[in-house]
Write a protein that holds these residues in place. Structure first.
Motif, PDB file in Angstrom:
ATOM      1  N   LEU A   1       0.854  -1.182   0.000  1.00  0.00           N
ATOM      2  CA  LEU A   1       0.000   0.000   0.000  1.00  0.00           C
ATOM      3  C   LEU A   1       0.892   1.234   0.000  1.00  0.00           C
ATOM      4  O   LEU A   1       1.842   1.319   0.781  1.00  0.00           O
ATOM      5  N   HIS A   2       0.585   2.162  -0.891  1.00  0.00           N
ATOM      6  CA  HIS A   2       1.331   3.423  -0.919  1.00  0.00           C
ATOM      7  C   HIS A   2       0.625   4.389   0.031  1.00  0.00           C
ATOM      8  O   HIS A   2      -0.485   4.859  -0.250  1.00  0.00           O
ATOM      9  N   ILE A   3       1.259   4.667   1.154  1.00  0.00           N
ATOM     10  CA  ILE A   3       0.603   5.408   2.238  1.00  0.00           C
ATOM     11  C   ILE A   3       0.138   6.802   1.812  1.00  0.00           C
ATOM     12  O   ILE A   3      -1.012   7.180   2.084  1.00  0.00           O
ATOM     13  N   PRO A   4       0.975   7.646   1.146  1.00  0.00           N
ATOM     14  CA  PRO A   4       0.472   8.967   0.738  1.00  0.00           C
ATOM     15  C   PRO A   4      -0.753   8.879  -0.178  1.00  0.00           C
ATOM     16  O   PRO A   4      -1.674   9.692  -0.053  1.00  0.00           O
ATOM     17  N   SER A   5      -0.759   7.890  -1.089  1.00  0.00           N
ATOM     18  CA  SER A   5      -1.918   7.746  -1.975  1.00  0.00           C
ATOM     19  C   SER A   5      -3.156   7.310  -1.206  1.00  0.00           C
ATOM     20  O   SER A   5      -4.276   7.731  -1.518  1.00  0.00           O
ATOM     21  N   LEU A   6      -2.966   6.478  -0.177  1.00  0.00           N
ATOM     22  CA  LEU A   6      -4.096   6.045   0.644  1.00  0.00           C
ATOM     23  C   LEU A   6      -4.670   7.230   1.432  1.00  0.00           C
ATOM     24  O   LEU A   6      -5.897   7.382   1.528  1.00  0.00           O
ATOM     25  N   LYS A   7      -3.798   8.082   1.975  1.00  0.00           N
ATOM     26  CA  LYS A   7      -4.275   9.282   2.685  1.00  0.00           C
ATOM     27  C   LYS A   7      -5.053  10.192   1.731  1.00  0.00           C
ATOM     28  O   LYS A   7      -6.111  10.733   2.078  1.00  0.00           O
ATOM     29  N   TYR A   8      -4.514  10.359   0.542  1.00  0.00           N
ATOM     30  CA  TYR A   8      -5.184  11.181  -0.472  1.00  0.00           C
ATOM     31  C   TYR A   8      -6.562  10.612  -0.800  1.00  0.00           C
ATOM     32  O   TYR A   8      -7.552  11.349  -0.914  1.00  0.00           O
ATOM     33  N   ALA A   9      -6.664   9.278  -0.919  1.00  0.00           N
ATOM     34  CA  ALA A   9      -7.939   8.635  -1.239  1.00  0.00           C
ATOM     35  C   ALA A   9      -8.951   8.822  -0.121  1.00  0.00           C
ATOM     36  O   ALA A   9     -10.134   9.091  -0.370  1.00  0.00           O
ATOM     37  N   ILE A  10      -8.503   8.703   1.116  1.00  0.00           N
ATOM     38  CA  ILE A  10      -9.412   8.873   2.265  1.00  0.00           C
ATOM     39  C   ILE A  10      -9.923  10.310   2.324  1.00  0.00           C
ATOM     40  O   ILE A  10     -11.116  10.557   2.575  1.00  0.00           O
ATOM     41  N   LYS A  11      -9.026  11.272   2.097  1.00  0.00           N
ATOM     42  CA  LYS A  11      -9.456  12.679   2.116  1.00  0.00           C
ATOM     43  C   LYS A  11     -10.481  12.952   1.013  1.00  0.00           C
ATOM     44  O   LYS A  11     -11.484  13.650   1.238  1.00  0.00           O
TER      45      LYS A  11
END
Length: 743
Positions: free
Chosen positions: A399-409
């Motif tokens: 999992l790419h953490i910055p992309s996951l944060k972006y998706a959640i936002k």
């Protein structure tokens, strides 16, 4: 970056785009095709009695791509995503019509998946459009379930019409095929490469070094390599359709890029340590012939250097003659009068020339790469950092953490917009607000702000143009078509221009279409563009608020953190070097994406987040890091015999280099960097001792192939010492404001 800076960038790029207008350019041809496709698709939608005709026009604007392959790839992803998304909307509405909490959870989960796959998956545009289109249309279904199927059918059909019309026009009118453009660019690039190598050979032969004559073309060649690399994916897609062989082209282009780096590194070392002209004088006639033949070879056409081409054959003969003449100097003992560096540079030049000619020669009829090029070449693999690895159902996943944060936002933004609109009944429509959230949200606050301003400003311009058209109360379809063509052409031209203002053209065109095209008749109401404008304003406001409250991502701070992470990868590069010399197990690829860091640095400079003075040492540091990793990868030529001989001369030489890499990763104070400088001076002295031992160890009597590998290894080691010194020096000159916390 202040709002003044954002608008300054928009004005600068918009002005440059408009000043560069010319009828014969590719950008103008693309704008003409887009405008014509927009008019045809809307008229066809009218003819088929489909509602929401503006979706066909919007699709043609979004579908504007630089070549046929890009249009086909984006076309199938948009049309396929639209159709699958419409089906998903019907399913969501049917399952969760009366279950608001369950719908919200499903809505949120699917939105996270859509955002995440959109930035990480290979066909991210399809997955993003599929999921987000289904989620957005389901919003309408939750409030007006009786028209869900009606909307999905008409919207899906309109989008498909827009895609098909764009594809047909892209193939029929001014077609730009990526593989044809790639071939032209590659031949031109190869020609410039051989002319550049010819200049290096000339300077070596005459011992007359003018670095500017090599460095400026080198920078142009690097830009050309990147341009060709960007075209390769689209060209490979077309060649699969045409039964070509993209694997050969990929190998060919990568080899050429690697050889450019090899020759540049060779020249840098050569110009720093002027040779004694012994070999140039002894082999001057052959070297001059070689330079002439390189000039002829630069004029070759086609993908490969034809094996029947006389210039290619003559170059091989000259290289064989140089090796033969060198063997004679060994036999009669003349090499004892030559400096050891002269010996190394001469062998390295022959090695590099033979390598590039072999790599670029293959038989196109049999599609077989030459023997040298067929051998897999170790290359630098750039992997995303910030990866979380885990095992699920017995399989490894990341999992790419910055992309996951972006998706959640992004998902939180859409959910908040939907329920705020549902409860407060604000104008603008949940779809307009949600689409604004999806398109404006970026992975950092700075980019989100800039794209939000472009989207809102573009809609202001498009709405103004739409209001002006509606003021004339036009009811004539031909006049509507002419106005559509002219306005969409203008906005599409901006859409294809400079990146700081391009998105403004896209949004202006979309808002104009919404204002002037609806159902089967021209629009005469100001409500649609006004609601879209208000909806976009609300969407941008929601996006900025979410970005400020949830995981606020400052691009400058993230860049600093990425630099820190990159420093921590230096010991891993050292371990790979040690493994190649000591025959140990290769520790695997180093997850280090230097190209992404260089791109971020350029973005920070363009957006004035970093001053020019502060950016200079960082740019040098990143470039030296990239070259360090490239040159450590070039150790693939080290074999056991070469490593053994070098180890006998100085068993501590390679371990000391590896330890220096570790110390550079830990250095923080000026005292640390001074100690590293002293250590590198000791490494340089150790290298001089190895060169002295080279003459005494009887290397000259070894076979020519071994001597070429040994010379290549020694020169690479010398370059590594220089690279580490430059890297350490650049790091010591980082700005005083550089944050040191967290190390």
């Amino acid at each position: 970056m202040t709002l003044r800076d954002h608008f300054g960038l928009i004005c600068t790029d918009l002005s440059a785009t408009l000043r560069g207008f010319a009828w014969g350019t590719r950008q103008t041809r693309q704008a003409l095709k887009t405008a014509l496709a927009c008019v045809i698709s809307i008229m066809l939608t009218y003819f088929l009695d489909l509602r929401e005709a503006y979706w066909a026009g919007i699709t043609t604007l979004i579908m504007m791509q630089p070549n046929v392959a890009a249009s086909i790839r984006k076309g199938w992803m948009r049309a396929g995503g639209a159709c699958c998304g419409c089906f998903l909307a019907v399913v969501l509405t049917g399952l969760f019509l009366q279950l608001h909490l369950t719908y919200t959870i499903a809505f949120f989960s699917l939105s996270v998946l859509g955002f995440y796959l959109g930035v990480t998956a290979g066909n991210g545009y399809f997955w993003s459009y599929f999921i987000m289109n289904g989620v957005l249309i389901s919003m309408v279904g939750m409030t007006q379930p009786d028209i869900t199927v009606y909307i999905t059918v008409h919207r899906g059909a309109a989008i498909t019409i827009g895609v098909l019309v764009s594809l047909v026009l892209n193939v029929v009118l001014f077609p730009d095929y990526a593989h044809e453009t790639l071939k032209e660019d590659f031949v031109r690039h190869r020609t410039r490469t051989f002319e550049w190598i010819q200049e290096i050979v000339r300077q070596y032969t005459e011992n007359d070094y003018l670095s500017e004559a090599v460095e400026m073309p080198y920078r142009e060649l690097i830009r050309g390599s990147r341009k060709i690399g960007n075209l390769l994916k689209d060209a490979a897609f077309e060649m699969k359709l045409l039964r070509g062989d993209p694997q050969i082209l990929n190998a060919l282009i990568n080899r050429l890029s690697n050889r450019i780096e090899d020759f540049h590194a060779f020249y840098q070392e050569l110009s720093r340590h002027r040779s004694e002209r012994a070999y140039q004088g002894n082999h001057r006639t052959a070297m001059e012939d070689l330079s002439i033949k390189l000039g002829l070879l630069a004029k070759a056409q086609g993908w490969s250097l034809d094996e029947k081409d006389s210039s290619e054959k003559e170059i091989r003969q000259i290289l064989a003659r140089l090796e033969s003449d060198y063997g004679k100097t060994v036999v009669d003992g003349r090499t004892k009068a030559y400096g050891i560096l002269d010996f190394l540079f001469f062998l390295e030049l022959i090695f590099l020339l033979r390598r590039i000619v072999n790599d670029l020669t293959f038989n196109t009829r049999e599609n077989s790469v030459s023997e040298v090029a067929a051998v897999p070449e170790k290359s630098v693999y750039e992997e995303r950092s910030d990866l979380y690895r885990f095992v699920f159902l017995g399989r490894a996943h990341t999992l790419h953490i910055p992309s996951l944060k972006y998706a959640i936002k992004g998902a939180l933004g859409i959910v908040a917009v939907f329920w705020f609109w549902f409860w407060a009944e604000i104008p603008g429509g949940a779809l307009n607000v949600s689409v604004a959230v999806i398109t404006v949200l970026q992975q950092d606050l700075m980019s989100t702000t800039h794209k939000g301003l472009l989207r809102f400003t573009g809609c202001l311009v498009g709405a103004a143009a739409g209001y002006a058209f509606l003021a004339f109360q036009v009811e004539s379809i031909p006049v509507l078509c002419l106005s559509l063509f002219a306005v969409v052409f203008f906005f599409a031209y901006i859409w294809g221009g400079r990146p700081g203002a391009a998105y403004l053209g896209c949004q202006a065109g979309l808002c104009y279409l919404v204002a002037t095209v609806h159902d089967l008749t021209p629009m005469t109401s100001l409500a649609p563009p006004t609601e879209r404008l208000f909806g976009i304003f609300m969407g941008v406001l929601f996006t900025w608020t979410i970005n400020l409250l949830i995981w606020p991502e400052d691009l400058l701070e993230k860049f600093f953190q990425d630099i820190r992470d990159a420093e921590k990868k230096l010991p891993a590069i050292g371990e790979k070097i040690a493994a190649r010399f000591h025959g140990g197990t290769d520790p695997g690829s180093v997850s280090l994406d230097v190209t992404a860091l260089q791109s971020t640095l350029q973005t920070l400079r363009n957006q004035r987040e970093l001053s020019a003075d502060d950016a200079v040492p960082m740019r040098v540091w990143l470039e030296q890091l990239r070259l360090l990793k490239e040159e450590s990868a070039s150790m693939d030529m080290v074999d056991l015999e070469t490593a053994r001989v070098l180890g006998e001369m100085n068993p501590d030489f390679i371990p000391s280099l590896v330890e220096t890499l570790f110390l550079i990763s830990l250095a923080r104070s000026h005292k640390d960097f001074q100690l590293i400088s002293l250590r590198l001076a000791e490494q340089a002295r150790a290298f001089e001792e190895i060169m002295a031992l080279t003459r005494q160890s009887g290397i000259a009597s070894r076979p020519i192939k071994f001597k070429q590998r040994f010379a290549h290894t020694l020169i690479t080691c010398k370059r590594l010492i220089f690279r580490l010194g430059t890297l350490s020096d650049a790091r010591s000159r980082f700005p005083a404001s550089w944050p040191v916390e967290g190390f």
